[in-house]
Design a protein around this motif. Sequence first.
Motif, short mmCIF file in Angstrom:
data_model
loop_
_atom_site.label_atom_id
_atom_site.label_comp_id
_atom_site.label_asym_id
_atom_site.label_seq_id
_atom_site.Cartn_x
_atom_site.Cartn_y
_atom_site.Cartn_z
N LEU A 175 0.74 -1.30 -0.12
CA LEU A 175 0.08 0.02 -0.14
C LEU A 175 0.92 1.16 0.01
N THR A 176 0.60 2.18 -1.13
CA THR A 176 1.05 3.42 -1.18
C THR A 176 0.09 4.31 -0.69
N TYR A 177 0.43 5.40 0.31
CA TYR A 177 -0.70 6.32 0.52
C TYR A 177 -0.28 7.72 1.18
N SER A 178 -1.10 8.62 0.87
CA SER A 178 -0.83 10.06 1.07
C SER A 178 -1.86 10.61 2.16
N ILE A 179 -1.60 11.64 2.94
CA ILE A 179 -2.40 12.21 3.63
C ILE A 179 -2.32 13.72 3.38
N GLY A 180 -3.57 14.28 3.24
CA GLY A 180 -3.80 15.74 3.08
C GLY A 180 -4.50 16.35 4.08
N GLY A 181 -4.00 16.58 5.31
CA GLY A 181 -4.46 17.22 6.39
C GLY A 181 -5.82 16.55 7.06
N HIS A 182 -5.95 15.28 6.82
CA HIS A 182 -7.09 14.78 7.19
C HIS A 182 -7.02 14.00 8.87
N ASP A 216 -0.91 27.16 -1.91
CA ASP A 216 0.03 27.17 -3.17
C ASP A 216 1.32 26.23 -3.04
N GLU A 217 1.97 26.33 -1.82
CA GLU A 217 3.21 25.73 -1.51
C GLU A 217 3.22 24.39 -1.06
N ALA A 218 1.93 23.90 -0.94
CA ALA A 218 1.70 22.71 -0.15
C ALA A 218 2.41 21.40 -1.24
N GLU A 219 3.18 20.58 -0.15
CA GLU A 219 3.79 19.41 -0.85
C GLU A 219 3.34 18.25 -0.12
N TYR A 220 3.08 17.04 -0.68
CA TYR A 220 2.40 15.77 -0.10
C TYR A 220 3.77 14.70 -0.15
N SER A 221 3.70 13.69 0.68
CA SER A 221 4.62 12.84 0.71
C SER A 221 3.99 11.28 0.46
N ASP A 222 4.48 10.22 -0.22
CA ASP A 222 3.90 8.80 0.05
C ASP A 222 4.70 8.22 1.14
N HIS A 223 3.66 7.26 1.65
CA HIS A 223 3.90 6.31 2.79
C HIS A 223 3.69 4.89 2.30
N VAL A 224 4.75 4.14 2.35
CA VAL A 224 4.62 2.65 1.98
C VAL A 224 4.34 1.56 2.94
N LEU A 225 3.58 0.80 2.54
CA LEU A 225 3.41 -0.42 3.98
C LEU A 225 3.16 -1.57 3.01
N LYS A 226 3.75 -2.57 3.60
CA LYS A 226 3.50 -3.73 3.18
C LYS A 226 2.41 -4.53 4.09
N LEU A 227 1.28 -4.96 3.25
CA LEU A 227 0.04 -5.22 3.85
C LEU A 227 0.20 -6.73 4.06
N PRO A 228 -0.61 -6.88 5.36
CA PRO A 228 -0.62 -8.32 5.74
C PRO A 228 -1.68 -9.52 4.88
N GLU A 229 -1.57 -10.43 5.04
CA GLU A 229 -2.40 -11.52 4.27
C GLU A 229 -3.81 -11.28 4.60
N SER A 230 -4.07 -10.99 5.92
CA SER A 230 -5.49 -10.95 6.40
C SER A 230 -5.60 -9.47 7.02
N PHE A 231 -6.23 -8.71 6.59
CA PHE A 231 -6.42 -7.14 7.24
C PHE A 231 -7.56 -6.31 6.76
N SER A 232 -8.02 -5.23 7.46
CA SER A 232 -8.91 -4.34 7.04
C SER A 232 -8.17 -2.98 7.47
N LEU A 233 -8.66 -2.03 6.33
CA LEU A 233 -8.31 -0.56 6.52
C LEU A 233 -9.35 0.34 6.49
#
Length: 291
Positions: free
Chosen positions: A178-185, A211-228
């Motif tokens: 999973l690759t995800y990014s967060i925008g002030g949430h 205007d100058e907002a920058e966003y970063s990606d976070h990477v996560l290895k997902l388990p075989e069984s999960f919920s998000l």
Amino acid sequence: LIKPLEDLAVLEHSVRRALDRAHLRLENQRYREQLEAANRELQASLHLLQEDQNAGRQVQMNMLPVTPWKADGLQFAHQIIPSLYLSGDFVDYFRVDERRIAFYLADVSGHGASSAFVTVLLKFMTTRLLYELRRNGRFPEFKPSEVLAHINRGLINCKLGKHVTMLGGVIDEQQGQLTYSIGGHLPLPVLYSEGEAHYLTGRGLPVGLFDEAEYSDHVLKLPESFSLTLLSDGILDLLPGDTLQEKELALPRLVSSAGGTLDGLRQVLGLANLADMPDDIALLVLSRNLA
């Protein structure tokens, strides 16, 4: 009047009173007619407004993805509970290509029709971006941070006076990543696996505000069984606790109690009996191999 009239002042007084009464009767009739006309206009305006709201709600409902939706081993399910007739919360999920699935949850500032309009714009911008990438023939990495930056520029250029807090992610099914990014949430996504739940990490500025907002990606290895579980901040009104910190501490426990499922969250949070909520509520749960 008693005849014979000896005092003409009595006659004058009686005539004046009769004229005043007649004038008052005419005024009352005119006010009643004006009120009835205003009421008819108001009813017509309310009917038109209801038609507009019905049309807007129909557009919003048609934009939402199917729930539940299964894609290979993944399952997506969502629910949106508007505080008004139209919602400023929105969710979407879709296949990017044969190995990637993208999703997001957005919470537009404000309520009602103006915020609902921005959800239509969000759908248009993400769909158009996906179309442009596919049309180019080569499909680069579909990074959530770049999507948030694209939406940020679009909202600022539109000058709607609205901003969005949102979470966006891409699941690579081949890599189980999973690759995800967060925008002030807030609250942050809650990952549930093997009976335990915890928040994902990350931060970022709201979308459409700077205007100058920058966003970063976070990477996560997902388990075989999960919920998000992704939630809009309207859910905080339903959580136990007096402070934001207490409410945030309670959420992972509730997700665990719900077994990481949307139906479980509905029961734990009492979503079936909600009325007159002060804020929109959106829930998005994606899962794999849950018992």
